[in-house]
Design a protein around this motif. Structure first.
Motif, mmCIF file in Angstrom:
data_model
loop_
_atom_site.group_PDB
_atom_site.id
_atom_site.type_symbol
_atom_site.label_atom_id
_atom_site.label_comp_id
_atom_site.label_asym_id
_atom_site.label_seq_id
_atom_site.Cartn_x
_atom_site.Cartn_y
_atom_site.Cartn_z
ATOM 1 N N ALA A 110 0.685 -1.586 0.088
ATOM 2 C CA ALA A 110 -0.052 0.351 -0.188
ATOM 3 C C ALA A 110 0.842 1.520 -0.224
ATOM 4 N N CYS A 111 1.586 0.901 0.739
ATOM 5 C CA CYS A 111 2.998 2.727 1.094
ATOM 6 C C CYS A 111 4.802 1.430 0.443
ATOM 7 N N ALA A 113 7.079 2.622 -1.915
ATOM 8 C CA ALA A 113 8.747 3.668 -2.396
ATOM 9 C C ALA A 113 8.965 3.876 -1.033
ATOM 10 N N ASN A 116 11.866 -1.063 -0.941
ATOM 11 C CA ASN A 116 13.258 -2.687 -0.301
ATOM 12 C C ASN A 116 12.254 -3.527 -0.193
ATOM 13 N N LYS A 117 10.570 -3.104 0.339
ATOM 14 C CA LYS A 117 10.080 -4.022 0.722
ATOM 15 C C LYS A 117 9.614 -4.926 -0.073
ATOM 16 N N PHE A 134 1.272 0.642 -4.300
ATOM 17 C CA PHE A 134 1.021 2.266 -4.690
ATOM 18 C C PHE A 134 1.773 3.226 -3.720
ATOM 19 N N ASP A 137 4.213 9.635 -3.630
ATOM 20 C CA ASP A 137 5.047 10.707 -3.956
ATOM 21 C C ASP A 137 5.996 10.308 -5.076
ATOM 22 N N ARG A 140 9.727 9.374 -4.321
ATOM 23 C CA ARG A 140 9.759 7.798 -4.133
ATOM 24 C C ARG A 140 10.201 6.945 -5.187
ATOM 25 N N ASP A 162 -3.331 7.279 -4.149
ATOM 26 C CA ASP A 162 -3.170 7.122 -3.004
ATOM 27 C C ASP A 162 -4.438 6.071 -2.858
ATOM 28 N N PHE A 163 -3.701 5.218 -1.531
ATOM 29 C CA PHE A 163 -3.786 3.714 -1.308
ATOM 30 C C PHE A 163 -5.596 4.205 -0.467
ATOM 31 N N ASP A 182 3.209 -0.288 5.342
ATOM 32 C CA ASP A 182 4.334 0.113 6.254
ATOM 33 C C ASP A 182 3.701 1.510 5.459
ATOM 34 N N PHE A 213 -4.455 8.748 10.406
ATOM 35 C CA PHE A 213 -3.857 8.714 9.360
ATOM 36 C C PHE A 213 -3.650 7.108 8.895
ATOM 37 N N MET A 217 -5.619 4.187 7.783
ATOM 38 C CA MET A 217 -5.087 2.987 5.836
ATOM 39 C C MET A 217 -5.480 1.687 6.328
HETATM 40 N N1 SAM Z 1 8.264 0.490 2.090
HETATM 41 C C1 SAM Z 1 8.866 1.419 1.773
HETATM 42 C C2 SAM Z 1 10.471 0.684 1.974
HETATM 43 O O1 SAM Z 1 10.064 -0.257 2.484
HETATM 44 O O2 SAM Z 1 10.679 0.479 0.834
HETATM 45 C C3 SAM Z 1 9.051 2.200 2.657
HETATM 46 C C4 SAM Z 1 7.827 2.984 2.623
HETATM 47 S S1 SAM Z 1 7.159 4.645 3.462
HETATM 48 C C5 SAM Z 1 7.554 4.009 5.289
HETATM 49 C C6 SAM Z 1 5.545 4.855 3.794
HETATM 50 C C7 SAM Z 1 5.317 6.091 2.096
HETATM 51 O O3 SAM Z 1 3.829 5.820 2.022
HETATM 52 C C8 SAM Z 1 5.888 6.896 1.604
HETATM 53 O O4 SAM Z 1 6.607 6.727 0.468
HETATM 54 C C9 SAM Z 1 4.759 7.784 1.480
HETATM 55 O O5 SAM Z 1 4.900 8.028 0.449
HETATM 56 C C10 SAM Z 1 3.363 6.900 1.351
HETATM 57 N N2 SAM Z 1 2.165 7.343 1.999
HETATM 58 C C11 SAM Z 1 2.238 8.276 2.061
HETATM 59 N N3 SAM Z 1 0.911 8.324 2.334
HETATM 60 C C12 SAM Z 1 0.380 7.263 1.310
HETATM 61 C C13 SAM Z 1 -1.076 7.388 1.010
HETATM 62 N N4 SAM Z 1 -2.014 7.376 1.401
HETATM 63 N N5 SAM Z 1 -1.620 6.315 -0.292
HETATM 64 C C14 SAM Z 1 -0.118 5.828 -0.424
HETATM 65 N N6 SAM Z 1 0.660 6.201 -0.223
HETATM 66 C C15 SAM Z 1 1.154 6.631 0.692
#
Ligand code: SAM
Length: 309
Positions: A110-111, A113, A116-117, A134, A137, A140, A162-163, A182, A213, A217
């Motif tokens: 869901a998040c 960028a 890595n995961k 998804f 950003d 990213r 946006d997820f 994440d 938030f 999510m």
């Molecule tokens: N999982 C990623 C990794 O392992 O590389 C790191 C994720 S980082 C902790 C959180 C990400 O959530 C950010 O890149 C941010 O842009 C994204 N984000 C924040 N709100 C979001 C939304 N509503 N929908 C999708 N992505 C979102």
């Protein structure tokens, strides 16, 4: 980013990318570079904190993760540049490992960028199946695209989206059985990320906004109809973003989902803010020689048998 070890105080963790290479080949490569392989570390990670010189170990908890001394810089290394290894903190390897999607399955990250995961999930799936990834950003996501290409990942669908705006009822997602969530968090677990003054400014209001938030999510993720297992993770130390989020969301969805015990052999557990919080795990520089982290694993409850006889 949660790369780990860049600050020179934590060990340098290296995940072998099995999409591109075999574990034994990576170990042999480092030996040829003059590193001495000392085998598997003990589950208590004895001696790992004092690891030094050109040596490395195998992590006792996570398959395919190697441990090098703090400060080992592999960013210029050929194996890293070719995507055969990923420089990723051990704690950030826990979510994909615990989600453990089967090859061929449909997964939603869901998040995602910088990814890595996602690349870890793809490796676990043998690069077979589909990962809907998804992020909000764009910058990213661009980094993520490069990084996934380097890692040889081909089973993903990247979306700048946006997820919370995705429709769980969309037929595209009707086979999504696994979700990794994440979300953005305070980042308070990342060693050396926030200067002390900023940490101080992490006031109650900001934490409440982040937690709101995160609850939205998580609640949204649990609406996907075929979902069987979900992993929720943060790199935050605050219980407001961790155990309390899980507790509040399960209060609404507890009839359908339950917490399962994440990696029982792992010692630091969720803080006891509700009865099942011990199912969750925590990580910290002091206790696990990683960045601070929180992971919860949820599974859909089995349908009750309707046999009345
Ligand atoms: N999982 C990623 C990794 O392992 O590389 C790191 C994720 S980082 C902790 C959180 C990400 O959530 C950010 O890149 C941010 O842009 C994204 N984000 C924040 N709100 C979001 C939304 N509503 N929908 C999708 N992505 C979102």
């Amino acid at each position: 980013p949660a790369g780990g070890g860049g600050n020179g105080t934590l060990p340098r963790y290296v995940r072998v990318n099995t999409i591109k290479t075999r574990f034994d080949d990576a170990v042999d490569y480092f030996k040829r570079q003059g590193f001495v392989y000392q085998g598997r570390a003990s589950p208590e990670m004895k001696g790992v904190a004092s690891l030094s010189g050109k040596t490395f170990l195998l992590d006792p908890h996570l398959p395919g993760v190697l441990i090098f001394p703090p400060g080992t810089d592999l960013h210029e290394d050929q194996l890293y540049k070719a995507g055969h290894v990923i420089l990723q903190d051990k704690a950030s390897c826990l979510p994909a490992f615990l989600l453990n999607p089967t090859p061929g399955s449909h997964v939603l990250d869901a998040c995602a960028a910088p990814g890595n995961k996602t690349s870890h999930l793809a490796a676990i799936m043998g690069n077979k199946g589909r990962i809907f990834a998804f992020d909000l950003d764009a910058k990213r996501l661009a980094t993520m695209s490069t990084m996934l290409a380097r890692a040889g990942v081909t089973c993903h669908n990247l979306a700048h989206q946006d997820f919370l705006a995705t429709d769980p009822g969309d037929p595209k997602y009707s086979h999504v059985e696994y979700i990794l969530l994440d979300p953005s968090c305070s980042g308070s677990g990342i060693v050396g990320r926030l200067p002390y003054e900023e940490e101080e400014r992490m006031d109650a209001q900001r934490l409440q906004a982040l937690a709101g938030f995160q609850r939205r999510m998580l609640g949204h993720a649990l609406k996907f109809p075929a979902l069987r297992r979900l992993v929720y993770s943060t790199c935050s130390l605050h219980q407001e973003e961790n155990e309390e989020v899980v507790r509040d969301v399960l209060e609404q969805h507890g009839r359908d989902f339950r917490l399962v015990e994440a990696l029982p052999s792992w010692t630091p557990r969720g803080l006891g803010v509700f009865a099942e919080a011990k199912c969750c795990l925590r990580a910290s520089p002091k206790e696990t020689l990683t960045n601070g982290f929180f992971v919860a694993v949820m599974e859909r409850r089995q349908a009750e048998t309707e046999d009345q006889s």
